[in-house]
Design a protein around this motif. Structure first.
Motif, short mmCIF file in Angstrom:
data_model
loop_
_atom_site.label_atom_id
_atom_site.label_comp_id
_atom_site.label_asym_id
_atom_site.label_seq_id
_atom_site.Cartn_x
_atom_site.Cartn_y
_atom_site.Cartn_z
N LEU A 77 0.86 -1.20 0.00
CA LEU A 77 0.00 0.00 0.00
C LEU A 77 0.88 1.23 0.00
O LEU A 77 1.65 1.47 0.94
CB LEU A 77 -0.91 0.00 1.23
N SER A 78 0.76 2.02 -1.06
CA SER A 78 1.57 3.23 -1.17
C SER A 78 0.97 4.36 -0.34
O SER A 78 -0.19 4.29 0.08
CB SER A 78 1.68 3.65 -2.63
N ALA A 79 1.76 5.39 -0.11
CA ALA A 79 1.28 6.55 0.64
C ALA A 79 0.12 7.23 -0.07
O ALA A 79 -0.85 7.67 0.56
CB ALA A 79 2.43 7.54 0.86
N GLY A 80 0.20 7.29 -1.40
CA GLY A 80 -0.89 7.90 -2.16
C GLY A 80 -2.18 7.12 -2.04
O GLY A 80 -3.26 7.71 -1.89
N GLU A 81 -2.09 5.80 -2.11
CA GLU A 81 -3.28 4.96 -1.97
C GLU A 81 -3.88 5.11 -0.57
O GLU A 81 -5.10 5.19 -0.42
CB GLU A 81 -2.92 3.51 -2.24
N ARG A 82 -3.03 5.16 0.44
CA ARG A 82 -3.53 5.31 1.80
C ARG A 82 -4.27 6.64 1.95
O ARG A 82 -5.33 6.70 2.57
CB ARG A 82 -2.38 5.24 2.80
N GLY A 83 -3.70 7.70 1.38
CA GLY A 83 -4.36 9.00 1.47
C GLY A 83 -5.74 8.98 0.83
O GLY A 83 -6.71 9.52 1.40
N ARG A 84 -5.87 8.37 -0.33
CA ARG A 84 -7.17 8.31 -1.01
C ARG A 84 -8.17 7.48 -0.20
O ARG A 84 -9.35 7.84 -0.10
CB ARG A 84 -6.99 7.72 -2.41
N LEU A 85 -7.70 6.40 0.38
CA LEU A 85 -8.60 5.55 1.16
C LEU A 85 -9.04 6.24 2.45
O LEU A 85 -10.19 6.09 2.88
CB LEU A 85 -7.90 4.23 1.47
N GLU A 86 -8.15 6.96 3.07
CA GLU A 86 -8.51 7.69 4.29
C GLU A 86 -9.57 8.75 3.99
O GLU A 86 -10.50 8.96 4.78
CB GLU A 86 -7.27 8.32 4.91
N LYS A 87 -9.45 9.43 2.86
CA LYS A 87 -10.47 10.40 2.46
C LYS A 87 -11.80 9.71 2.19
O LYS A 87 -12.87 10.23 2.58
CB LYS A 87 -10.01 11.16 1.21
N LEU A 88 -11.76 8.55 1.54
CA LEU A 88 -12.99 7.82 1.26
C LEU A 88 -13.65 7.35 2.55
O LEU A 88 -14.88 7.43 2.68
CB LEU A 88 -12.67 6.61 0.36
N LEU A 89 -12.87 6.90 3.51
CA LEU A 89 -13.41 6.46 4.80
C LEU A 89 -14.00 7.64 5.56
O LEU A 89 -15.09 7.51 6.15
CB LEU A 89 -12.30 5.80 5.62
N SER A 90 -13.32 8.76 5.56
CA SER A 90 -13.84 9.93 6.25
C SER A 90 -15.16 10.41 5.64
O SER A 90 -16.08 10.77 6.35
CB SER A 90 -12.80 11.06 6.18
N ALA A 91 -15.23 10.39 4.31
CA ALA A 91 -16.46 10.80 3.63
C ALA A 91 -17.61 9.85 3.99
O ALA A 91 -18.75 10.29 4.18
CB ALA A 91 -16.24 10.83 2.12
N ARG A 92 -17.32 8.57 4.10
CA ARG A 92 -18.38 7.62 4.49
C ARG A 92 -18.85 7.88 5.91
O ARG A 92 -20.06 7.88 6.18
CB ARG A 92 -17.84 6.19 4.38
N ASP A 93 -17.91 8.09 6.82
CA ASP A 93 -18.28 8.23 8.23
C ASP A 93 -18.98 9.56 8.54
O ASP A 93 -19.80 9.65 9.45
CB ASP A 93 -17.02 8.10 9.11
N THR A 94 -18.64 10.59 7.77
CA THR A 94 -19.27 11.89 7.99
C THR A 94 -20.52 12.10 7.13
O THR A 94 -21.24 13.08 7.31
CB THR A 94 -18.27 13.02 7.69
N GLY A 95 -20.72 11.18 6.21
CA GLY A 95 -21.88 11.28 5.34
C GLY A 95 -21.76 12.35 4.29
O GLY A 95 -22.75 12.79 3.69
#
Length: 289
Positions: free
Chosen positions: A270-288
């Protein structure tokens, strides 16, 4: 020792040297009580437990025409692409020592496939090797094969492994492009404490599975790209990045996803770029958002 005996010993030594030098692999297998010399597309059974077998990347079972040619054609007419030394040594061994040179049996063909697939073969693969439906039924009735799912067989001669059930899950779908995915991909890689109650597999969107015996599987439908795919224990599986993204989309608890991100960060999976994109996707899901 007479001159004739010396000459005979010398010639026998030369023939064995030629055989070994023309082989792709020379392996001593003490547990099997034999030596194995890999000469492409050639199998010779030695009465002394010394055998020549196709143990390399090329499988004899995939080239029956070349075996027939090896048994009959002249070297310059044989499409086997054997060296002259291999051809002549094989012919001389068969002629002078009474060695039995023969193609693999149906069961041996299936075993060759199963050894790379956790002991399993599919009906489609068997048919591709020239093993008919009748052959499969006969082998099952004799206890040589075990039918473990629709269109999937186990070869008992191949040792079981902890990954067998995952290979079976992919084969059970009967779908090209099927792979392990979602929580299963995180669990088997040890990236998360998630313990899936069922094995998750992904198949192309166009596929509809109507097979019995799928109670232990969760089938997802998604058109994956080659970049989304990887391998685990010889079984197709989505990449870590794709697995985490799938788990975010299907609602896996946040703490398990964060654990997978933390464990896999800083590694080659898992690259740093992939982790950053996934963290944004997770945050968007949790905050709606």
């Amino acid at each position: 020792m007479t001159l004739a005996m010396v000459l005979m010993v010398f010639l026998l030594g030369v023939r064995w040297i030629l055989l070994v030098c023309s082989a792709d692999t020379f392996i001593h297998a003490p547990k099997l009580g034999r030596f194995i010399v890999d000469v492409p597309l050639l199998r010779i059974n030695f009465p002394t437990q010394l055998s020549v077998a196709p143990v390399g990347a090329k499988r004899l079972s995939k080239r029956p025409r070349e075996m027939r040619c090896l048994l009959g054609a002249a070297p310059d007419e044989c499409p086997c692409h054997l060296s002259d030394a291999s051809f002549l040594v094989a012919k001389s061994l068969t002629k002078w020592e009474g060695i039995d040179m023969k193609p693999l049996t149906k069961l041996e063909q299936l075993r060759e496939l199963a050894m790379d697939q956790h002991g399993l073969v599919t009906t489609e693969q068997a048919l591709g090797e020239g093993v008919t439906h009748a052959n499969l039924s006969m082998l099952v009735s004799r206890g040589r094969l075990q039918r473990v799912a629709h269109g999937v067989y186990r070869v008992p001669q191949v040792a079981e492994t902890s990954a067998d059930e995952y290979q079976l899950a992919v084969f059970w779908t009967g779908t090209p492009g099927a792979c392990l995915s979602h929580e299963t991909a995180l669990s088997v890689r040890g990236l998360s404490d998630v313990i899936p109650e069922q094995i998750h597999v992904t198949v192309p969107l166009s596929r509809r599975i109507r097979r019995r015996g799928g109670e232990q599987y969760v089938v997802h439908r998604e058109d994956l790209t080659p970049e989304d795919m990887s391998w685990w224990e010889g079984i197709p599986m989505v990449t870590v990045s794709t697995a985490i993204r799938q788990c975010i989309e299907t609602g896996l608890p946040t703490y398990l996803i964060k654990q997978a991100l933390r464990v896999s960060s800083g590694t080659s999976v898992l690259s740093a770029g992939e982790r950053g994109r996934l963290e944004k996707l997770l945050s968007a899901r949790d905050t709606g958002s």
